[in-house]
Design an enzyme around this catalytic site. Structure first.
Site, PDB file in Angstrom:
ATOM      1  N   HIS A 192      -8.882 -55.519  44.583  1.00 15.55           N
ATOM      2  CA  HIS A 192      -9.022 -54.179  44.399  1.00 15.55           C
ATOM      3  C   HIS A 192     -10.580 -54.731  43.213  1.00 15.55           C
ATOM      4  CE1 HIS A 192      -6.385 -55.188  40.815  1.00 15.55           C
ATOM      5  NE2 HIS A 192      -7.119 -53.845  40.237  1.00 15.55           N
ATOM      6  N   ASP A 210     -10.585 -58.399  36.792  1.00 18.13           N
ATOM      7  CA  ASP A 210     -10.145 -59.769  36.637  1.00 18.13           C
ATOM      8  C   ASP A 210      -9.072 -60.236  37.848  1.00 18.13           C
ATOM      9  OD1 ASP A 210      -8.313 -56.833  36.866  1.00 18.13           O
ATOM     10  OD2 ASP A 210      -6.589 -58.108  36.019  1.00 18.13           O
ATOM     11  N   HIS A 211      -9.372 -59.249  39.338  1.00 19.87           N
ATOM     12  CA  HIS A 211      -9.132 -59.999  40.049  1.00 19.87           C
ATOM     13  C   HIS A 211     -10.656 -60.088  41.297  1.00 19.87           C
ATOM     14  CE1 HIS A 211      -5.038 -58.462  40.282  1.00 19.87           C
ATOM     15  NE2 HIS A 211      -5.736 -57.197  39.092  1.00 19.87           N
ATOM     16  N   HIS A 220      -2.797 -47.083  42.546  1.00 17.48           N
ATOM     17  CA  HIS A 220      -3.988 -47.444  40.677  1.00 17.48           C
ATOM     18  C   HIS A 220      -4.692 -47.115  40.714  1.00 17.48           C
ATOM     19  CE1 HIS A 220      -3.942 -50.666  37.695  1.00 17.48           C
ATOM     20  NE2 HIS A 220      -5.161 -51.451  38.427  1.00 17.48           N
ATOM     21  N   ASP A 269      -1.965 -54.556  41.710  1.00 22.46           N
ATOM     22  CA  ASP A 269      -1.214 -53.852  40.659  1.00 22.46           C
ATOM     23  C   ASP A 269      -1.580 -52.432  41.588  1.00 22.46           C
ATOM     24  OD1 ASP A 269      -2.553 -55.733  39.083  1.00 22.46           O
ATOM     25  OD2 ASP A 269      -4.707 -54.600  38.110  1.00 22.46           O
ATOM     26  N   HIS A 293       0.804 -61.296  36.735  1.00 20.00           N
ATOM     27  CA  HIS A 293       0.452 -60.253  36.202  1.00 20.00           C
ATOM     28  C   HIS A 293       0.686 -59.288  34.531  1.00 20.00           C
ATOM     29  CE1 HIS A 293      -2.734 -56.794  35.881  1.00 20.00           C
ATOM     30  NE2 HIS A 293      -3.632 -57.436  36.684  1.00 20.00           N
TER      31      HIS A 293
END
Length: 290
Positions: free
Chosen positions: A47, A51-52, A127, A199, A257
């Site tokens: 996504h 941070d991804h 999410h 997430d 995570h």
């Protein structure tokens, strides 16, 4: 926090190298662990939270500067292609290799990629923005020939036919009788399966989609005393991750995570293992074999 890096995992299956998420600094982490950037075949992005994927454009740029010519596939949610092409346009970066973007329907459980090594399914995550997990299924392997059972008179061509799973007719020239593939081979190990659950809010229905996986990665941002906070922010707790692994009959669980509020992770492990004993922490640099 210091010592914990944004999400990125490198999956190796045979000759294939697959990057899952690409948080900031991923290319540096790969180099630190002596993993060649040029070996990457496909990149999967879950996504568009920074941070991804904030490390992705830098990685693509480095591959260009290194002279990469092999095509690269990038799989991810809608909008990812626009973000990267906009960055490339304004930085005047024209990669010398072909990038193929594969958009993922984050609400569907469907095949999004396949090659000789793996078949990859999307997993719907719950999410704050569209988000997908990925289920990697190893392609079936051929049965393994047993050297001690093979006649010494076999020609290279006959060995090749056996290796491909074919039976051999009798060879009148050498007097060798017919030879069945099953008589000189042992069954290959069952295909391995790995599920990456990014997430997501806890969703009991996810267990059925990843049933029986050899290894399950599931986020565990919070401890269970903050499960209401987890639900509000569309994340999961260590206990909820373990419950998913237990209900899915997974063989092993990795949790990661973690929120930066937690300086130590022992309680995450203890909480998860109380529900699912075969749990490990996904810490920086960890290498897991399946």
């Amino acid at each position: 926090m210091v010592g914990r890096h944004p999400t990125a995992q490198l999956l190796a299956v045979g000759e294939g190298r697959y990057l899952i998420d690409c948080g900031e600094g991923t290319q540096l982490r790969l180099l630190e662990h002596r993993r060649r950037l040029s070996s990457l075949r496909v990149i999967f992005i879950s996504h568009l939270h920074g941070d991804h994927y904030f490390g992705l454009f830098g990685l693509l740029s480095t591959l260009h500067l290194q002279g990469r010519q092999e095509p690269l596939t990038v799989v991810g949610p809608p909008g990812l292609e626009l973000v990267l092409t906009t960055q490339a346009m304004h930085s005047q970066m024209q990669p010398g290799y072909t990038i193929t973007f594969v958009p993922v329907d984050t609400e569907a459980h469907a095949v999004v990629y396949e090659d000789a090594q793996v078949r990859v399914w999307s997993l719907p995550m719950r999410h704050r923005i569209p988000c997908a997990g990925y289920l990697f299924e190893e392609q079936p392997r051929r049965d393994k020939l047993v050297k001690e059972l093979l006649p010494t008179s076999l020609t290279p061509s006959e060995l090749s036919q056996l290796a491909q799973g074919h039976d051999l007719p009798a060879n009148e020239a050498t007097g060798r009788p017919a030879l069945a593939h099953a008589a000189v081979s042992v069954p290959a190990a069952p295909p391995r399966r790995y599920a990456f659950c990014s997430d997501t809010r806890y969703q009991p229905e996810l267990a059925e989609l990843v049933r029986g996986v050899d290894l399950l990665y599931h986020e565990a941002t919070f401890l269970d005393d903050l499960r209401e906070r987890a639900a509000i922010t569309y994340h999961s707790t260590a206990r909820q991750a373990a419950t998913t692994a237990r209900d899915a009959d997974a063989h092993r669980l990795l949790i990661g995570h973690f929120s930066s509020r937690y300086k130590e992770l022992a309680w995450h492990l203890k909480e998860a293992q109380a529900v699912f004993a075969w749990t490990e922490l996904a810490t920086e640099g960890l290498i897991v074999s399946v």
